[in-house]
Design a protein around this motif. Structure first.
Motif: not given
Length: 170
Positions: A112-114, A152-156
Motif C-alpha cells: 500500500t502506498f500513500a 495491477d491497482v485493484p483499489e484506490w
C-alpha cells in the motif's frame, strides 16, 4: 461529528428520515447531467486535451466533487457509515483474470502506498471541499499510468481528514 455518537454505535437507528439523503443525491445527479451536457458541447468545439482543461468542465468537475463530499457527509451524519461512492472499478480483462488465477499467492506481491497533503486556503480563496474532487480526478490519471506501466491497482481511493486507521498503528 464525533464517532462516539449514536449514529456510529452498534444499535440499529430505527426510523431515519431519508429526505436529506435523497436531496443530496438529486443535487449530485443534476450536476452530473449538467456536466454531460457541458462536456458534450465543449468536446464538439475542442479536442480532448483542450476539453479536459476547459474552465467550464473543470468548474463542473469541482462542483461534482463538492456534491460528492456533501453526499458523504449527509450519509455519514445520518447513518454513521463511511460510503465509498467515488471509486471507479473496472472488471479485469479475461487475460488478467487468468494470470491472477494461475498465480500462487506467494507469487503475488502487494503493498500500500500513500501520498498525503496538508492543504490551506485563505479567505476568499478556493473552497477546501473542492480538493477531494481534484485529487479524485488526479487519482484516475495515476491509476491509468500505473496500469499502463504494468501494475495491477485493484483499489484506490481519496479521503479527507486524518486517517483513523493510522492512529491504530501507533
Amino acid at each position: 461529528m464525533s464517532h462516539e455518537d449514536a449514529t456510529h454505535g452498534p444499535t440499529p437507528l430505527g426510523a431515519v428520515d431519508p429526505a436529506p439523503m435523497h436531496a443530496a443525491v438529486d443535487a449530485l445527479a443534476a450536476a452530473l447531467h449538467e456536466y454531460v451536457g457541458t462536456a458534450v458541447g465543449v468536446r464538439a468545439e475542442f479536442g480532448a486535451a483542450e476539453a479536459d482543461e476547459d474552465p467550464r468542465v473543470l468548474a463542473l468537475e469541482a462542483r461534482v466533487g463538492t456534491l460528492n463530499a456533501q453526499l458523504f457527509d449527509v450519509l455519514h451524519g445520518a447513518l454513521g457509515i463511511h460510503p465509498d461512492l467515488t471509486s471507479s472499478v473496472w472488471e479485469p480483462d479475461e487475460d488478467a483474470a487468468a494470470d491472477d488465477a494461475d498465480a500462487a499467492p506467494a507469487d503475488l506481491v502487494e503493498d500500500t502506498f500513500a501520498l498525503e497533503y496538508v492543504v490551506v486556503t485563505r479567505p476568499g480563496g478556493p473552497d477546501l471541499d473542492d480538493v477531494v474532487g481534484l485529487l479524485d480526478s488526479w487519482g484516475h490519471e495515476a491509476h491509468a499510468r500505473l496500469t499502463e506501466a504494468g501494475y495491477d491497482v485493484p483499489e484506490w481511493g481519496v479521503g479527507r481528514g486524518t486517517d483513523e486507521h493510522e492512529e491504530d498503528d501507533r
